[in-house]
Design a protein around this motif. Structure first.
Motif, PDB file in Angstrom:
ATOM      1  N   TYR A 198      48.949  34.551  32.979  1.00 18.53           N
ATOM      2  CA  TYR A 198      47.824  35.230  33.618  1.00 18.53           C
ATOM      3  C   TYR A 198      48.296  36.617  34.056  1.00 18.53           C
ATOM      4  O   TYR A 198      49.369  36.764  34.623  1.00 18.53           O
ATOM      5  CB  TYR A 198      47.322  34.449  34.830  1.00 18.53           C
ATOM      6  N   LYS A 199      47.488  37.641  33.798  1.00 18.08           N
ATOM      7  CA  LYS A 199      47.905  39.021  34.060  1.00 18.08           C
ATOM      8  C   LYS A 199      47.859  39.374  35.541  1.00 18.08           C
ATOM      9  O   LYS A 199      48.760  40.032  36.053  1.00 18.08           O
ATOM     10  CB  LYS A 199      47.011  39.988  33.276  1.00 18.08           C
ATOM     11  N   TYR A 200      46.809  38.961  36.232  1.00 20.47           N
ATOM     12  CA  TYR A 200      46.573  39.412  37.600  1.00 20.47           C
ATOM     13  C   TYR A 200      46.817  38.299  38.613  1.00 20.47           C
ATOM     14  O   TYR A 200      46.639  37.114  38.311  1.00 20.47           O
ATOM     15  CB  TYR A 200      45.138  39.920  37.760  1.00 20.47           C
ATOM     16  N   VAL A 201      47.182  38.709  39.827  1.00 18.64           N
ATOM     17  CA  VAL A 201      47.280  37.795  40.961  1.00 18.64           C
ATOM     18  C   VAL A 201      46.502  38.421  42.118  1.00 18.64           C
ATOM     19  O   VAL A 201      46.802  39.550  42.530  1.00 18.64           O
ATOM     20  CB  VAL A 201      48.738  37.552  41.397  1.00 18.64           C
ATOM     21  N   SER A 202      45.501  37.707  42.620  1.00 17.02           N
ATOM     22  CA  SER A 202      44.708  38.198  43.745  1.00 17.02           C
ATOM     23  C   SER A 202      44.845  37.253  44.927  1.00 17.02           C
ATOM     24  O   SER A 202      44.933  36.034  44.755  1.00 17.02           O
ATOM     25  CB  SER A 202      43.233  38.325  43.355  1.00 17.02           C
ATOM     26  N   LEU A 203      44.850  37.841  46.112  1.00 14.45           N
ATOM     27  CA  LEU A 203      44.999  37.080  47.353  1.00 14.45           C
ATOM     28  C   LEU A 203      43.751  37.287  48.197  1.00 14.45           C
ATOM     29  O   LEU A 203      43.411  38.412  48.561  1.00 14.45           O
ATOM     30  CB  LEU A 203      46.227  37.560  48.124  1.00 14.45           C
ATOM     31  N   LEU A 204      43.066  36.188  48.528  1.00 18.68           N
ATOM     32  CA  LEU A 204      41.840  36.253  49.311  1.00 18.68           C
ATOM     33  C   LEU A 204      41.940  35.302  50.504  1.00 18.68           C
ATOM     34  O   LEU A 204      42.308  34.137  50.335  1.00 18.68           O
ATOM     35  CB  LEU A 204      40.627  35.869  48.457  1.00 18.68           C
ATOM     36  N   PRO A 205      41.610  35.779  51.711  1.00 16.85           N
ATOM     37  CA  PRO A 205      41.662  34.897  52.882  1.00 16.85           C
ATOM     38  C   PRO A 205      40.506  33.901  52.878  1.00 16.85           C
ATOM     39  O   PRO A 205      39.369  34.265  52.570  1.00 16.85           O
ATOM     40  CB  PRO A 205      41.549  35.871  54.058  1.00 16.85           C
ATOM     41  N   LEU A 206      40.806  32.655  53.223  1.00 14.59           N
ATOM     42  CA  LEU A 206      39.760  31.655  53.412  1.00 14.59           C
ATOM     43  C   LEU A 206      39.537  31.362  54.894  1.00 14.59           C
ATOM     44  O   LEU A 206      38.704  30.534  55.236  1.00 14.59           O
ATOM     45  CB  LEU A 206      40.098  30.361  52.659  1.00 14.59           C
TER      46      LEU A 206
END
Length: 213
Positions: free
Chosen positions: A151-159
Motif C-alpha cells: 500500500y502506497k499511503y499511510v493515513s492517521l485519523l483520530p477516533l
C-alpha cells in the motif's frame, strides 16, 4: 477454546485477491453473501451466519449444504448486522486476531459500523483489521508496527476527540509528540520510507489506514 486467527468474510466489496489472505490454520466465519462468495470459489466456511436476505433461496440452500455450521436468523427481528453477528460468533472462540474482509463497500453506514466493530475488538484485547483491495485498516491505543503490504499511503485519523503524543519512525513525514484532533488532516497521506514503520501514541484511539489507488 482458543483460536489463533479468525477471518470474517462479509458481504461488501470482495475480490478474488482477498482469498490469498487465507492461511491454512485460519478459522473462517462467513456472513450472508460472504459465505456464497467463498463457496463459489471452492472454500468451505467453518461457520456461515446471517439472515441471508441478500441471496436467493436456492443460494441459501447451497450455503447451508456447504458450510460446516450454518446459523440463520430472522431478517426482520434481528438487532445486529450480519457482520456484527459474525463478530459476536468469533468472540466465542477467543481469537488472538480477527481479519475482516468484505467489510467495506458502497454502504458507508455499514463501513463505519464495521470500523466501530474494531473498537469493540480492542475492548476484548483482540487485535483486528479490515482489508479490501485498496485499504488495510487497524487501530492502536499505544504502539503499532506498520508493514508496507504493497500500500502506497499511510493515513492517521483520530477516533477520539484528540490523539496525543503521536511519534512516527520510518515515515517520509515524521511526527514527534504531535497531537491530532478530529477534523484535522495532519496525518493524511504519509508514506513509509522502507518495509515498515512505527507509530506510537500517548493517549487516544488512532485509526491507521494504509491505502492505494
Amino acid at each position: 477454546m482458543t483460536t489463533k486467527r479468525i477471518v470474517i468474510f462479509t458481504g461488501g466489496n470482495l475480490s478474488i485477491e482477498l482469498l490469498q489472505e487465507i492461511r491454512e490454520d485460519d478459522m473462517i466465519i462467513a456472513a450472508d453473501r460472504g459465505a456464497l462468495f467463498l463457496i463459489e470459489h471452492g472454500i468451505q466456511p467453518h461457520i456461515a451466519v446471517g439472515d441471508f436476505d441478500s441471496i436467493t433461496e436456492e443460494e441459501r440452500i447451497i450455503v447451508s449444504n456447504n458450510s460446516i455450521r450454518f446459523i440463520a436468523c430472522d431478517p426482520v427481528h434481528k438487532d445486529l448486522t450480519d457482520t456484527e453477528m459474525a463478530f459476536e460468533t468469533a468472540l466465542d472462540y477467543e481469537p488472538s486476531h480477527i481479519l475482516m474482509l468484505g467489510a467495506t463497500g458502497t454502504r458507508m453506514d455499514h463501513t463505519l459500523a464495521n470500523v466501530h466493530i474494531m473498537v469493540r475488538a480492542m475492548q476484548h484485547h483482540i487485535s483486528c483489521a479490515i482489508q479490501d483491495k485498496h485499504n488495510y485498516m487497524t487501530l492502536t491505543t499505544s504502539k503499532a508496527v506498520v508493514e508496507h503490504r504493497d500500500y502506497k499511503y499511510v493515513s492517521l485519523l483520530p477516533l477520539t476527540h484528540e490523539v496525543t503524543g503521536i511519534t512516527l519512525d520510518g515515515f517520509m513525514y515524521p511526527l514527534d509528540q504531535a497531537t491530532i484532533r478530529m477534523g484535522q488532516s495532519l496525518g493524511v497521506s504519509n508514506q513509509l520510507l522502507g518495509s515498515s514503520g512505527t507509530v506510537t501514541i500517548d493517549s487516544g484511539l488512532l485509526l491507521i489506514i494504509q491505502s492505494k489507488d
